[in-house]
Motif scaffolding. Structure first.
Motif, PDB file in Angstrom:
ATOM      1  N   GLU A  51       3.503  -6.211  -3.542  1.00 34.13           N
ATOM      2  CA  GLU A  51       3.605  -4.824  -3.114  1.00 34.13           C
ATOM      3  C   GLU A  51       2.312  -4.502  -2.414  1.00 34.13           C
ATOM      4  O   GLU A  51       1.261  -4.619  -3.008  1.00 34.13           O
ATOM      5  N   SER A  52       2.376  -4.113  -1.180  1.00 38.39           N
ATOM      6  CA  SER A  52       1.114  -3.914  -0.496  1.00 38.39           C
ATOM      7  C   SER A  52       1.076  -2.565   0.179  1.00 38.39           C
ATOM      8  O   SER A  52       2.064  -1.848   0.248  1.00 38.39           O
ATOM      9  N   PHE A  53      -0.109  -2.246   0.670  1.00 37.51           N
ATOM     10  CA  PHE A  53      -0.274  -0.997   1.399  1.00 37.51           C
ATOM     11  C   PHE A  53      -0.010  -1.220   2.885  1.00 37.51           C
ATOM     12  O   PHE A  53      -0.231  -0.350   3.691  1.00 37.51           O
ATOM     13  N   THR A 110       1.485  -7.382  -9.096  1.00 29.38           N
ATOM     14  CA  THR A 110       0.793  -6.168  -8.652  1.00 29.38           C
ATOM     15  C   THR A 110       1.436  -4.908  -9.219  1.00 29.38           C
ATOM     16  O   THR A 110       1.218  -3.816  -8.719  1.00 29.38           O
ATOM     17  N   SER A 111       2.258  -5.069 -10.267  1.00 25.21           N
ATOM     18  CA  SER A 111       3.090  -3.933 -10.673  1.00 25.21           C
ATOM     19  C   SER A 111       2.283  -2.694 -11.033  1.00 25.21           C
ATOM     20  O   SER A 111       2.640  -1.593 -10.656  1.00 25.21           O
ATOM     21  N   VAL A 124      10.544  -1.070   3.502  1.00 33.79           N
ATOM     22  CA  VAL A 124      11.088  -0.121   2.540  1.00 33.79           C
ATOM     23  C   VAL A 124      11.954   0.906   3.243  1.00 33.79           C
ATOM     24  O   VAL A 124      12.987   1.318   2.749  1.00 33.79           O
ATOM     25  N   MET A 125      11.529   1.291   4.440  1.00 35.66           N
ATOM     26  CA  MET A 125      12.332   2.252   5.189  1.00 35.66           C
ATOM     27  C   MET A 125      13.713   1.683   5.472  1.00 35.66           C
ATOM     28  O   MET A 125      14.710   2.371   5.363  1.00 35.66           O
ATOM     29  N   ARG A 185      -7.571   6.285  -2.828  1.00 29.50           N
ATOM     30  CA  ARG A 185      -6.426   5.387  -2.665  1.00 29.50           C
ATOM     31  C   ARG A 185      -5.436   5.950  -1.657  1.00 29.50           C
ATOM     32  O   ARG A 185      -4.853   5.217  -0.860  1.00 29.50           O
ATOM     33  N   ALA A 186      -5.233   7.252  -1.710  1.00 25.99           N
ATOM     34  CA  ALA A 186      -4.259   7.864  -0.807  1.00 25.99           C
ATOM     35  C   ALA A 186      -4.724   7.764   0.649  1.00 25.99           C
ATOM     36  O   ALA A 186      -3.908   7.711   1.569  1.00 25.99           O
ATOM     37  N   LYS A 221       7.451   5.465  -2.654  1.00 25.04           N
ATOM     38  CA  LYS A 221       8.272   4.695  -1.713  1.00 25.04           C
ATOM     39  C   LYS A 221       9.661   4.399  -2.270  1.00 25.04           C
ATOM     40  O   LYS A 221      10.556   4.010  -1.528  1.00 25.04           O
ATOM     41  N   ALA A 266       1.783   9.765  -0.257  1.00 24.83           N
ATOM     42  CA  ALA A 266       1.123   8.465  -0.286  1.00 24.83           C
ATOM     43  C   ALA A 266       2.108   7.503  -0.909  1.00 24.83           C
ATOM     44  O   ALA A 266       2.507   7.622  -2.055  1.00 24.83           O
ATOM     45  N   PHE A 267       2.484   6.584  -0.084  1.00 24.56           N
ATOM     46  CA  PHE A 267       3.568   5.664  -0.256  1.00 24.56           C
ATOM     47  C   PHE A 267       3.464   4.795  -1.519  1.00 24.56           C
ATOM     48  O   PHE A 267       4.407   4.691  -2.291  1.00 24.56           O
ATOM     49  N   ASP A 268       2.288   4.271  -1.737  1.00 30.77           N
ATOM     50  CA  ASP A 268       2.147   3.295  -2.817  1.00 30.77           C
ATOM     51  C   ASP A 268       1.601   3.929  -4.097  1.00 30.77           C
ATOM     52  O   ASP A 268       1.090   3.242  -4.958  1.00 30.77           O
ATOM     53  N   MET A 269       1.693   5.248  -4.183  1.00 30.97           N
ATOM     54  CA  MET A 269       1.201   5.916  -5.390  1.00 30.97           C
ATOM     55  C   MET A 269       2.367   6.632  -6.069  1.00 30.97           C
ATOM     56  O   MET A 269       3.381   6.916  -5.444  1.00 30.97           O
ATOM     57  N   ASN A 301       5.281  -3.637   5.014  1.00 29.97           N
ATOM     58  CA  ASN A 301       6.147  -3.285   3.907  1.00 29.97           C
ATOM     59  C   ASN A 301       6.684  -1.888   4.041  1.00 29.97           C
ATOM     60  O   ASN A 301       7.759  -1.576   3.571  1.00 29.97           O
ATOM     61  N   LYS A 302       5.903  -1.023   4.664  1.00 32.50           N
ATOM     62  CA  LYS A 302       6.351   0.340   4.849  1.00 32.50           C
ATOM     63  C   LYS A 302       7.662   0.316   5.624  1.00 32.50           C
ATOM     64  O   LYS A 302       8.622   0.963   5.270  1.00 32.50           O
ATOM     65  N   ARG A 334      -3.116  -5.369 -11.194  1.00 38.18           N
ATOM     66  CA  ARG A 334      -3.467  -5.788  -9.852  1.00 38.18           C
ATOM     67  C   ARG A 334      -4.956  -6.123  -9.741  1.00 38.18           C
ATOM     68  O   ARG A 334      -5.339  -7.111  -9.115  1.00 38.18           O
ATOM     69  N   ILE A 373      -2.896  14.998  -6.254  1.00 38.67           N
ATOM     70  CA  ILE A 373      -3.742  15.121  -5.059  1.00 38.67           C
ATOM     71  C   ILE A 373      -3.505  16.474  -4.393  1.00 38.67           C
ATOM     72  O   ILE A 373      -4.443  17.170  -3.995  1.00 38.67           O
ATOM     73  N   ASP A 407      -3.437   4.812   2.244  1.00 38.97           N
ATOM     74  CA  ASP A 407      -1.986   4.859   2.209  1.00 38.97           C
ATOM     75  C   ASP A 407      -1.439   5.770   3.301  1.00 38.97           C
ATOM     76  O   ASP A 407      -0.497   5.432   4.000  1.00 38.97           O
ATOM     77  N   ASN A 408      -2.021   6.948   3.424  1.00 37.27           N
ATOM     78  CA  ASN A 408      -1.484   7.967   4.326  1.00 37.27           C
ATOM     79  C   ASN A 408      -2.573   8.989   4.648  1.00 37.27           C
ATOM     80  O   ASN A 408      -2.767   9.959   3.921  1.00 37.27           O
TER      81      ASN A 408
END
Lengths: 302, 257
Positions: free
Chosen positions: A288-290, A235-236, A298-299, A165-166, B147, B94-97, A294-295, A241, B105, A169-170
């Motif tokens: 809420e998405s990856f 999606t909480s 949020v910033m 998952r990470a 986030k 990781a933003f969404d975790m 949205n990134k 989700r 991790i 994300d990043n």
């Protein structure tokens, strides 16, 4: 007015498309990559499943589904390797595999564009014999889906699942934490297309034939299901989700069933799917998405 | 500990934009040392760090860590021994975790990643205990997504993630540059604290010359891809930001702040 038969048919199909949606969720959300392999891997799964059914030995349909999963996963693995090893852009890698798999799928179907399941034995006929003629297909579909959601949920909560998952994300953080991001993409795209292959396998056994053209637009249908599900059901949390995404496919099918019963032409379906996705994406109705969008948002908020 | 010999790095070789980012850099760090790196933009600071971390490979020379040649080792493999914090607070987590998932991790980087539970009860207890030490209230937000944290909190978390698995080397690339002064101070305090861990060597890039001299045990200055000054001990104690600027004709006012 919509008939009960159309309604149950819509739900039964929806339960199959839910598995496709979970597969698309894995690539599109978890890995943050729109993966076009789907249009090919779903046919691969379907072709394998159909071939096994025509063999006619005991448990061939079940075995066919397992091999359909593996076949789909193999297609996903090729896409991932094209991307990570040969540095081909993800979108293009998916398109290349989708194109190449067309020939393979034709071979799997014995060089025919259409492969009907003559012998008639499928997992659905067995389920109908076991449960009931009327509800067998739906019960079977729901059980398979529930099992897959549970498995996927627990997998995504394991150490390996967290790393996967990470990665979407990043990627930088993931590599800095000692995870090979290339391996994670390989795992994620394989798993994603495995789900898609399985969905193709089930679809073929449900409808009674495999068709070389059945994959066209499947990735869009998957995306539409993911987005509809997330918007309607939220999606909480991860489990919510996953269920939302699966239900999104059922809702999508039901809406289509209603639209068809109101006189929409079946051939207009793909246009409607495309329009749904365009509207959802342009409204930013992502939940809420990856996604990068949205990134940034949020910033700004922070 | 860390031993760099004759390191070269050229970007865009053979093009009009060819740039020699590192030229024959020799650099050694001892266990427990905390080195601060200063230099103007384009001096090669980040390139040096990225070659150590394995983001890209040098075009010449070797990197040895703990006696092992890691020059060609992939980035994610050497990450087992190297903790990193980036300038951009968004890059570290990781933003969404959730906070605890991020920590997990980072924490399990030296262990096999299979079907073990992602965040076990024991993990959670340990994370809570250690997060309390940060004094930022993060121990009560472990199930919130990363986030939702502020830039300072996120950078503190990233720093914590970088050291949680007991690395040998900590690389900090202007990790406070994007933070407000209060958060930057807090993160620098934590940096000092974490760098005390036994045997951990720390390499910190900063644009702030005062911080470069007041933190750590040794300061190097880079210019045009080489190390032009390397001070420690009494010589470093006697150095001020003003003198540094005069000595090296640093025209960047920002660095004096």
């Amino acid at each position: 007015m919509i008939t009960l038969g159309a309604l149950t048919g819509g739900i039964e199909l929806g339960l199959i498309y839910s598995i496709l949606a979970l597969g698309v969720f894995l690539s599109f959300r978890t890995l943050n990559t729109p993966d076009l392999t789907v249009d090919g891997s779903i046919v691969t799964g379907g072709a394998i499943s159909a071939s096994f059914c025509t063999f006619g030995f005991p448990f061939a349909p079940v075995l066919g589904l397992i091999v359909a999963f593996i076949g789909g996963a193999a297609a996903g693995a090729v896409t991932a390797l094209l991307n990570t090893k040969l540095r081909i852009q993800p979108l293009l890698a998916g398109i290349l595999v989708m194109l190449g798999s067309y020939s393979i799928n034709l071979r799997l179907m014995g060089d025919r564009a259409n492969l009907p399941l003559m012998s008639g034995d499928t997992v659905y006929t067995s389920a109908k014999a076991f449960f009931s003629e009327e509800w067998g297909s739906m019960v079977f579909g729901a059980l398979i889906l529930a099992a897959l959601i549970a498995l996927l949920y627990f997998f995504l909560k394991t150490r390996l699942g967290l790393a996967l998952r990470a990665t979407g994300d990043n990627e930088e953080m993931v590599r800095a934490s000692g995870v090979g991001s290339g391996n994670m993409k390989l795992l994620g795209l394989s798993l994603s297309n495995g789900f898609v292959g399985l969905a193709g396998g089930l679809l073929v056994q449900y409808q009674g034939y495999a068709d070389i053209g059945m994959g066209v637009g499947m990735v869009v249908i998957g995306l539409a299901s993911v987005i509809i599900g997330e918007v309607i059901f939220g999606t909480s949390r991860l489990i919510r989700r996953l269920i939302a995404v699966a239900l999104g496919a059922v809702v999508y099918r039901l809406v289509l069933a209603v639209a068809l019963s109101l006189g929409m032409k079946a051939t207009d379906m793909k246009l409607i799917s495309a329009v749904i996705v365009v509207i959802a994406l342009s409204l930013g109705a992502f939940g809420e998405s990856f996604s990068l969008r949205n990134k940034k948002k949020v910033m700004r908020d922070a | 500990m860390l031993d760099i010999r004759g390191m070269n790095k050229i970007f865009g070789a053979g093009t009009v934009n060819e740039k020699l980012a590192l030229r024959d850099v020799d650099f050694r760090m001892e266990p427990g040392e905390f080195v601060t790196v200063i230099g103007s933009n384009g001096a090669g600071k980040s390139t040096l760090m990225n070659c150590i971390a394995g983001v890209y490979y040098p075009d010449g020379g070797t990197v040895t860590l703990d006696g092992k040649d890691i020059t060609r080792q992939p980035e994610h493999k050497r990450a087992k021994l190297i903790g990193r914090v980036f300038q951009d607070p968004l890059k570290g987590t990781a933003f969404d975790m959730t906070v605890e998932e991020n920590l997990s991790i980072a924490y399990h980087r030296n262990q096999p990643r299979g079907f073990q539970r992602g965040v076990s009860k024991a993990d959670r207890a340990l994370f809570r205990e250690k997060l309390e030490l940060l004094g930022m209230g993060l121990e009560n937000r472990m199930r919130e997504k990363a986030k939702l944290l502020s830039g300072g909190q996120r950078q503190a978390l990233t720093l914590f993630m970088a050291v949680i698995a007991g690395p040998r080397l900590l690389l900090l690339d202007e990790h406070t540059a994007a933070l407000d002064p209060g958060a930057a101070k807090k993160v620098l305090e934590l940096t000092d604290e974490f760098s005390q861990a036994g045997g951990l060597s720390t390499l910190m890039i900063t644009h702030n010359m005062k911080a470069a001299l007041s933190h750590g045990t040794r300061t190097i200055l880079m210019k045009d891809g080489g190390i032009v000054m390397d001070i420690s001990g009494a010589e470093r104690d006697a150095m001020t930001a003003q003198k540094l600027a005069e000595k090296f004709e640093i025209d960047n006012d920002r660095m004096l702040l």
